[in-house]
Design a protein around this motif. Structure first.
Motif, short mmCIF file in Angstrom:
data_model
loop_
_atom_site.label_atom_id
_atom_site.label_comp_id
_atom_site.label_asym_id
_atom_site.label_seq_id
_atom_site.Cartn_x
_atom_site.Cartn_y
_atom_site.Cartn_z
N UNK A 1 0.85 -1.19 0.00
CA UNK A 1 0.00 0.00 0.00
C UNK A 1 0.89 1.24 0.00
N UNK A 2 0.38 2.32 -0.57
CA UNK A 2 1.12 3.58 -0.58
C UNK A 2 0.90 4.38 0.70
N UNK A 3 -0.16 4.02 1.43
CA UNK A 3 -0.43 4.76 2.66
C UNK A 3 -1.29 3.93 3.60
N UNK A 4 -1.35 4.35 4.85
CA UNK A 4 -2.24 3.73 5.82
C UNK A 4 -3.69 3.90 5.37
N UNK A 5 -4.01 5.05 4.78
CA UNK A 5 -5.39 5.32 4.36
C UNK A 5 -5.87 4.29 3.34
N UNK A 6 -5.01 3.93 2.38
CA UNK A 6 -5.41 2.91 1.40
C UNK A 6 -5.70 1.58 2.09
N UNK A 7 -4.86 1.20 3.04
CA UNK A 7 -5.07 -0.05 3.77
C UNK A 7 -6.36 0.01 4.57
N UNK A 8 -6.61 1.12 5.24
CA UNK A 8 -7.82 1.26 6.05
C UNK A 8 -9.07 1.22 5.17
N UNK A 9 -9.01 1.82 3.97
CA UNK A 9 -10.17 1.76 3.06
C UNK A 9 -10.46 0.32 2.66
N UNK A 10 -9.40 -0.45 2.34
CA UNK A 10 -9.60 -1.86 1.99
C UNK A 10 -10.18 -2.65 3.15
N UNK A 11 -9.68 -2.41 4.36
CA UNK A 11 -10.20 -3.11 5.53
C UNK A 11 -11.66 -2.74 5.78
N UNK A 12 -12.01 -1.48 5.60
CA UNK A 12 -13.40 -1.06 5.78
C UNK A 12 -14.29 -1.72 4.74
N UNK A 13 -13.84 -1.78 3.47
CA UNK A 13 -14.62 -2.46 2.43
C UNK A 13 -14.84 -3.93 2.77
N UNK A 14 -13.78 -4.60 3.23
CA UNK A 14 -13.91 -6.01 3.61
C UNK A 14 -14.89 -6.20 4.76
N UNK A 15 -14.79 -5.36 5.76
CA UNK A 15 -15.68 -5.47 6.92
C UNK A 15 -17.13 -5.18 6.52
N UNK A 16 -17.33 -4.19 5.67
CA UNK A 16 -18.69 -3.87 5.22
C UNK A 16 -19.26 -5.01 4.39
N UNK A 17 -18.43 -5.63 3.54
CA UNK A 17 -18.90 -6.77 2.74
C UNK A 17 -19.28 -7.94 3.63
N UNK A 18 -18.48 -8.25 4.66
CA UNK A 18 -18.83 -9.32 5.60
C UNK A 18 -20.13 -8.99 6.33
N UNK A 19 -20.29 -7.74 6.76
CA UNK A 19 -21.51 -7.31 7.43
C UNK A 19 -22.70 -7.44 6.48
N UNK A 20 -22.53 -7.04 5.21
CA UNK A 20 -23.59 -7.13 4.23
C UNK A 20 -24.01 -8.58 4.02
N UNK A 21 -23.03 -9.48 3.93
CA UNK A 21 -23.33 -10.90 3.75
C UNK A 21 -24.08 -11.45 4.97
N UNK A 22 -23.65 -11.08 6.15
CA UNK A 22 -24.29 -11.56 7.37
C UNK A 22 -25.72 -11.06 7.52
N UNK A 23 -26.01 -9.91 6.91
CA UNK A 23 -27.33 -9.29 7.07
C UNK A 23 -28.12 -9.24 5.76
#
Length: 157
Positions: A25-47
Motif C-alpha cells: 500500500x502507498x499509505x495507511x489510508x489505502x489499507x484502512x479503506x480496503x479493511x473497511x470495504x472487507x468489513x462492510x462486505x462481511x456485514x452485508x453478507x451476514x445481514x
C-alpha cells in the motif's frame, strides 16, 4: 472523499504499518479503506435479505474423524439441489481442504453451510456469499431461450 480520524494503540499501529509495507500500500489510508470495504462486505453478507445466492463454502476436513468424509458426501447428496460443484485438495495424510460451490435460496444455503461447519472434524469453515437475482433479462435483442433455467445475475445495490 471524507476524512475520518481514528486513534489506535502503538502495537496495533506497528502491525498496521507492517501490513501496509507487506502488501505494498502507498499509505495507511489505502489499507484502512480496503479493511473497511472487507468489513462492510462481511456485514452485508451476514445481514443479507436477498432471496437467492451463490456461495463458496470452504473448510478443512480431518479424515481421522470416524465416517466424516462419508457424512459430508451424504450431506452434499441430500442437498444436491444446492450443490453445484465441489473440489477436494489433500493437504497431508489426514487433512483435506474442500470447497463446495452452492446456489439457491439464501436461507437454505446458509443452513447447509452451518450444518457442514457444525460437523465434528470440520475446521476453518468459511462461507463467501454473493446475492443474486434470478431472471431471464437480456440487453441484446436476439436473446436466447433458457430452457427452464434462469440467469443468476449479481444483485445490484
Amino acid at each position: 472523499m471524507q476524512r475520518i480520524t481514528i486513534s489506535i494503540d502503538d502495537q496495533l499501529a506497528e502491525m498496521l504499518d507492517q501490513m501496509v509495507a507487506d502488501r505494498g500500500y502507498h499509505s495507511r489510508s489505502e489499507a484502512m479503506r480496503d479493511m473497511a470495504r472487507d468489513a462492510i462486505e462481511r456485514w452485508r453478507q451476514d445481514n443479507s435479505l436477498s432471496d437467492h445466492c451463490v456461495a463458496n463454502l470452504s473448510y478443512v476436513v480431518d479424515r481421522r474423524v470416524r465416517s466424516l468424509p462419508q457424512r459430508l458426501a451424504d450431506l452434499q447428496h441430500a442437498h444436491h439441489d444446492l450443490v453445484a460443484a465441489s473440489t477436494l485438495v489433500r493437504l497431508d495424510h489426514d487433512h483435506s481442504l474442500e470447497s463446495v460451490m452452492l446456489k439457491g435460496p439464501t436461507a437454505q444455503v446458509r443452513a447447509f453451510a452451518d450444518q457442514v461447519r457444525a460437523e465434528r472434524g470440520v475446521r476453518f469453515g468459511t462461507v463467501n456469499l454473493l446475492d443474486v437475482e434470478p431472471g431471464d433479462n437480456h440487453a441484446q435483442a436476439d436473446a436466447h431461450d433458457h430452457h427452464g433455467h434462469a440467469h443468476l445475475s449479481p444483485r445490484s445495490r
